[in-house]
Design a protein around this motif. Structure first.
Motif, PDB file in Angstrom:
ATOM      1  N   ILE A 164       0.856  -1.194   0.000  1.00  0.00           N
ATOM      2  CA  ILE A 164       0.000   0.000   0.000  1.00  0.00           C
ATOM      3  C   ILE A 164       0.888   1.238   0.000  1.00  0.00           C
ATOM      4  O   ILE A 164       1.780   1.365   0.834  1.00  0.00           O
ATOM      5  N   SER A 165       0.614   2.143  -0.928  1.00  0.00           N
ATOM      6  CA  SER A 165       1.293   3.433  -0.957  1.00  0.00           C
ATOM      7  C   SER A 165       0.297   4.490  -0.487  1.00  0.00           C
ATOM      8  O   SER A 165      -0.796   4.608  -1.044  1.00  0.00           O
ATOM      9  N   SER A 166       0.696   5.243   0.526  1.00  0.00           N
ATOM     10  CA  SER A 166      -0.194   6.246   1.126  1.00  0.00           C
ATOM     11  C   SER A 166       0.360   7.656   1.021  1.00  0.00           C
ATOM     12  O   SER A 166      -0.210   8.578   1.598  1.00  0.00           O
TER      13      SER A 166
ATOM     14  N   ALA B 211      -3.567   4.007   6.060  1.00  0.00           N
ATOM     15  CA  ALA B 211      -2.300   4.189   6.792  1.00  0.00           C
ATOM     16  C   ALA B 211      -2.579   4.622   8.225  1.00  0.00           C
ATOM     17  O   ALA B 211      -1.932   4.145   9.165  1.00  0.00           O
ATOM     18  N   GLN B 212      -3.541   5.497   8.409  1.00  0.00           N
ATOM     19  CA  GLN B 212      -3.886   5.940   9.767  1.00  0.00           C
ATOM     20  C   GLN B 212      -4.460   4.788  10.582  1.00  0.00           C
ATOM     21  O   GLN B 212      -4.129   4.629  11.755  1.00  0.00           O
TER      22      GLN B 212
ATOM     23  N   TYR C  29      -3.265   1.917  -3.848  1.00  0.00           N
ATOM     24  CA  TYR C  29      -3.078   3.344  -3.578  1.00  0.00           C
ATOM     25  C   TYR C  29      -4.111   3.812  -2.551  1.00  0.00           C
ATOM     26  O   TYR C  29      -5.311   3.680  -2.752  1.00  0.00           O
ATOM     27  N   ASP C  30      -3.624   4.371  -1.458  1.00  0.00           N
ATOM     28  CA  ASP C  30      -4.428   4.864  -0.332  1.00  0.00           C
ATOM     29  C   ASP C  30      -4.501   6.399  -0.424  1.00  0.00           C
ATOM     30  O   ASP C  30      -3.843   7.107   0.322  1.00  0.00           O
TER      31      ASP C  30
ATOM     32  N   ILE D 125       5.921   8.464   6.257  1.00  0.00           N
ATOM     33  CA  ILE D 125       4.849   8.580   5.275  1.00  0.00           C
ATOM     34  C   ILE D 125       4.642  10.069   5.029  1.00  0.00           C
ATOM     35  O   ILE D 125       4.656  10.872   5.960  1.00  0.00           O
ATOM     36  N   LYS D 126       4.481  10.432   3.776  1.00  0.00           N
ATOM     37  CA  LYS D 126       4.306  11.839   3.389  1.00  0.00           C
ATOM     38  C   LYS D 126       2.829  12.193   3.512  1.00  0.00           C
ATOM     39  O   LYS D 126       2.033  11.951   2.617  1.00  0.00           O
TER      40      LYS D 126
END
Length: 190
Positions: free
Chosen positions: A75-77, A113-114, A106-107, A180-181
């Motif tokens: 997963i990319s967030s 992510a949270q 894609y998140d 994480i950005k």
């Protein structure tokens, strides 16, 4: 390179739900993996030097463990407005170039992510067949420019334990990577 440690979500946590778009356009949900030996959720991205450092071994590792019956998703967030290299279009190219055999999701809202309390890339969360967290930690002790070979030995030991019906060792070392950005307003509170 700023180093961020994973939050070490409490063991026993139930895998938070997700339903996200894969690089192939399909929607993939956590519930798609209900009948499995376990589930590995990897928070990752394209541009992070820590992910790039392990990417080739990660592709081999995940292909091997998928064949053994482990469900795996990446997963990319990251906020792609500030990091366009992590955009869904670039995720497609990255998955093809690396040969990732797992869904790479894609998140966009960063809600997933949270929910996982993901903090860095890469950040690994291994759940047993009941989707209870049994491992959260590093791939191995290698870091960019460390001179330590990338083996995946920490995650491998945990995955082997899950696949044989055992619990991974309780002593687990946090993953280390780029933070994480986060989009403005989404930053986790300290």
């Amino acid at each position: 390179m700023v180093k961020t440690l994973s939050t070490m979500l409490p063991l026993g946590t139930t895998a938070p739900d997700f339903s996200l778009v894969n690089v192939d356009g399909r929607t993939v949900s956590r519930t798609d993996f209900q009948d499995g030996a376990g589930l590995l959720v990897i928070f990752m991205c394209n541009h992070c030097p820590f992910v790039i450092h392990i990417a080739d071994r990660l592709a081999e590792f995940t292909a091997e463990y998928q064949q053994k019956g482990l469900a795996i998703v990446g997963i990319s967030s990251n906020d792609v407005s500030k990091h366009p290299a992590d955009s869904p279009e670039q995720m497609v190219a990255e998955a093809e170039a690396r040969g990732y055999s797992f869904p790479y999701l894609y998140d966009e809202t960063q809600d997933v992510a949270q929910a996982y309390q993901a903090a860095c890339t890469p950040d690994f969360f291994l759940f047993d067949g009941n989707h209870q967290l049994v491992y959260r930690g590093q791939f191995d002790s290698s870091r960019p420019e460390s001179g330590i070979p990338v083996t995946g030995e920490d995650l491998q030991a945990a995955c082997d334990a899950v696949l044989t019906g055992h619990k991974p060792a309780s002593e687990q070392r946090p993953s280390v990577g780029c933070n994480i950005k986060w989009k403005a307003g989404n930053e986790p509170s300290s």
